[in-house]
Scaffold this motif. Structure first.
Motif, PDB file in Angstrom:
ATOM      1  N   GLU A   1      -2.190  -7.019  -3.200  1.00 48.38           N
ATOM      2  CA  GLU A   1      -3.493  -7.575  -2.813  1.00 48.38           C
ATOM      3  C   GLU A   1      -3.374  -8.386  -1.518  1.00 48.38           C
ATOM      4  N   VAL A   2      -2.373  -9.264  -1.467  1.00 47.10           N
ATOM      5  CA  VAL A   2      -2.175 -10.088  -0.270  1.00 47.10           C
ATOM      6  C   VAL A   2      -1.790  -9.218   0.929  1.00 47.10           C
ATOM      7  N   SER A   3      -0.879  -8.277   0.707  1.00 43.06           N
ATOM      8  CA  SER A   3      -0.348  -7.461   1.806  1.00 43.06           C
ATOM      9  C   SER A   3      -1.394  -6.529   2.394  1.00 43.06           C
ATOM     10  N   HIS A   4      -2.291  -6.000   1.549  1.00 42.64           N
ATOM     11  CA  HIS A   4      -3.374  -5.167   2.070  1.00 42.64           C
ATOM     12  C   HIS A   4      -4.314  -6.002   2.942  1.00 42.64           C
ATOM     13  N   LYS A   5      -4.562  -7.238   2.516  1.00 43.92           N
ATOM     14  CA  LYS A   5      -5.444  -8.111   3.293  1.00 43.92           C
ATOM     15  C   LYS A   5      -4.856  -8.366   4.680  1.00 43.92           C
ATOM     16  N   LEU A   6      -3.517  -8.482   4.743  1.00 43.44           N
ATOM     17  CA  LEU A   6      -2.841  -8.774   6.009  1.00 43.44           C
ATOM     18  C   LEU A   6      -2.485  -7.524   6.802  1.00 43.44           C
ATOM     19  N   ASN A   7      -2.657  -6.356   6.189  1.00 45.74           N
ATOM     20  CA  ASN A   7      -2.186  -5.103   6.771  1.00 45.74           C
ATOM     21  C   ASN A   7      -0.686  -5.165   7.054  1.00 45.74           C
ATOM     22  N   ASP A   8       0.048  -5.781   6.115  1.00 42.61           N
ATOM     23  CA  ASP A   8       1.510  -5.913   6.217  1.00 42.61           C
ATOM     24  C   ASP A   8       2.140  -4.634   5.661  1.00 42.61           C
ATOM     25  N   LYS A   9       2.309  -3.660   6.552  1.00 42.54           N
ATOM     26  CA  LYS A   9       2.695  -2.320   6.106  1.00 42.54           C
ATOM     27  C   LYS A   9       4.085  -2.263   5.482  1.00 42.54           C
ATOM     28  N   LEU A  10       4.995  -3.086   5.979  1.00 43.15           N
ATOM     29  CA  LEU A  10       6.355  -3.048   5.452  1.00 43.15           C
ATOM     30  C   LEU A  10       6.393  -3.571   4.019  1.00 43.15           C
ATOM     31  N   THR A  11       5.665  -4.653   3.754  1.00 41.16           N
ATOM     32  CA  THR A  11       5.628  -5.185   2.387  1.00 41.16           C
ATOM     33  C   THR A  11       4.874  -4.244   1.461  1.00 41.16           C
ATOM     34  N   ILE A  12       3.799  -3.630   1.951  1.00 40.59           N
ATOM     35  CA  ILE A  12       3.058  -2.674   1.133  1.00 40.59           C
ATOM     36  C   ILE A  12       3.978  -1.550   0.667  1.00 40.59           C
ATOM     37  N   ALA A  13       4.784  -1.023   1.580  1.00 37.86           N
ATOM     38  CA  ALA A  13       5.724   0.043   1.222  1.00 37.86           C
ATOM     39  C   ALA A  13       6.721  -0.431   0.173  1.00 37.86           C
ATOM     40  N   ASP A  14       7.176  -1.669   0.317  1.00 35.10           N
ATOM     41  CA  ASP A  14       8.122  -2.231  -0.648  1.00 35.10           C
ATOM     42  C   ASP A  14       7.488  -2.438  -2.019  1.00 35.10           C
ATOM     43  N   VAL A  15       6.200  -2.800  -2.031  1.00 39.28           N
ATOM     44  CA  VAL A  15       5.512  -2.977  -3.313  1.00 39.28           C
ATOM     45  C   VAL A  15       5.471  -1.659  -4.074  1.00 39.28           C
ATOM     46  N   TYR A  16       5.156  -0.571  -3.370  1.00 41.71           N
ATOM     47  CA  TYR A  16       5.127   0.730  -4.051  1.00 41.71           C
ATOM     48  C   TYR A  16       6.508   1.109  -4.579  1.00 41.71           C
ATOM     49  N   LYS A  17       7.545   0.671  -3.869  1.00 42.81           N
ATOM     50  CA  LYS A  17       8.896   0.950  -4.356  1.00 42.81           C
ATOM     51  C   LYS A  17       9.150   0.235  -5.676  1.00 42.81           C
TER      52      LYS A  17
END
Length: 409
Positions: A308-324
């Motif tokens: 939720e936080v990472s999508h708001k920030l468009n933090d693509k690297l963390t988003i990828a890590d969340v899916y991992k």
């Protein structure tokens, strides 16, 4: 000051304006809210209660303040305020506002040699934003412009800041050797006993490199040295980053209790300073720990909060890590189809972002998943892809782990 004004703005107003001017801005802002309902206030009682604000309220405050200040402050003071607002916007996760503010600085200082330092710092901050969004070409262009401006005024410390950011970019792109070279060059330029903050930044990054290579004790030395430096200047945002990094070392060593203690320290400071990107990263780290402790419900809750936080920030690297990590969670509860989708999503996002390290880690998890699914050919393929990268960066811990996995077939 009313609590409706963002803390990072309200606390700095007296540094730039007289009391009457502060009251005048307060009146302007309050008037702008008269027809609006109150925004939802975030609660501290439970770490999962952090609310991600939509951003309009903060952005409107920036717009109102810039217009107000432009008519009240002398040029140099106005530019100093803009530089502060640009950095504060990054901390608050308002990257669009940060870029706009720094572009305004660049336009106002164009072709003015006396303002080259301000312009260089503005370009550097824009580069930092692009790095967080994995927009590498824009990032490198901004850094190179900053280096040129700092060089034109012989600002060695400014060049060191650029090299430090370059090191983090190379690290994210998986070129660990170039990252180390950039960090060491930056550290040499910052070899000043009183330059606590810049040395601390570089020591954090060198610690991260050591951790990547599995040299955990050496990593802790760098992190704890940086912690001492930042405690001297009470930089809570950097202290939050260091506790997160120390926690990751303990996590990798399997000391989950110590890891959680460090993550909780980091999260508390992140919430106190509204350092949203750090909050998202800590949620992810806590998800990893709880997954390793087989508390998959709590792990999934923290992963979702990080997303939720990472999508708001468009933090693509963390988003990828969340899916991992979500893929790991689903693998561990034998929901293989969903686990595969999450891990393939992580792989795709890391590939698109050019993040070789995280890509290799996702390859490894796919190898483990396919092994559990008895898809031996696919398992070996992904494990060998991971092995190839870990050999390139000489990560002995990861190499030994994958060698053991491949030897079990």
């Amino acid at each position: 000051m009313t609590d409706k004004i963002n803390k990072s703005i309200s606390e700095v107003l007296p540094d730039f304006f007289s009391k009457n001017q502060v009251d005048e801005f307060q009146y302007i802002f309050n008037s702008s809210l008269e027809s609006k309902s109150n925004t939802e206030v975030f609660q501290k009682e439970n770490s999962l209660d952090f609310k991600v604000e939509a951003g309009l309220s903060y952005r409107s405050q920036i717009d109102l303040l810039v217009t107000f200040a432009e008519n009240k402050l002398e040029r140099e003071k106005f530019l100093s305020l803009l530089l502060y607002l640009g950095q504060a916007s990054i901390t608050n996760g308002e990257f669009s506002a940060a870029i706009d503010v720094n572009e305004k600085i660049i336009n106002l200082t164009k072709d003015d040699r006396n303002m080259a330092n301000l312009a260089a710092n503005a370009h550097l901050l824009i580069g930092e934003i692009y790095s967080r969004q994995a927009s590498w070409q824009n990032c490198l262009e901004s850094i190179n412009i900053a280096i040129g401006l700092f060089s034109s005024i012989s600002d060695v410390k400014g060049i060191a800041k650029c090299e430090n950011l370059l090191g983090t970019v190379y690290g994210d792109l998986g070129d660990i050797q170039k990252a180390v070279e950039s960090f060491e060059s930056a550290l040499e330029k910052s070899n000043d006993e009183l330059n606590y903050t810049q040395k601390g930044k570089i020591e954090i990054n060198l610690g991260i490199v050591k951790s990547i290579k599995g040299l955990f004790d050496e990593a802790l030395v760098y992190f704890k040295r940086a912690l001492v430096n930042y405690q001297k200047v009470n930089d809570k945002k950097r202290i939050a980053e260091i506790h997160q990094n120390i926690g990751m070392v303990y996590f990798k060593k399997g000391d989950y209790k110590l890891a959680l203690n460090e993550f909780d320290e980091s999260l508390a400071l992140g919430i106190e300073t509204n350092y949203q990107q750090q909050i998202g990263i800590v949620y992810l780290s806590k998800a990893s720990v709880y997954s390793s402790l087989n508390d998959y419900s709590l792990a999934n809750a923290f992963a979702d909060k990080s997303l939720e936080v990472s999508h708001k920030l468009n933090d693509k690297l963390t988003i990828a890590d969340v899916y991992k990590i979500k893929g790991i969670i689903q693998k561990n509860v034998s929901n293989f189809l969903l686990a595969e989708n999450y891990l393939l999503t992580s792989m795709r996002l890391n590939d698109e972002a050019g993040n070789q390290l995280n890509l290799a880690e996702t390859y490894q998890e796919l190898g483990l998943l396919y092994k559990q699914m008895d898809k031996i050919t696919e398992s070996k393929r992904y494990l060998n892809l991971a092995m190839k990268y870990f050999k390139e960066i000489n990560s002995e811990t990861d190499i030994l782990t994958i060698q053991k996995l491949l030897g079990d077939f």
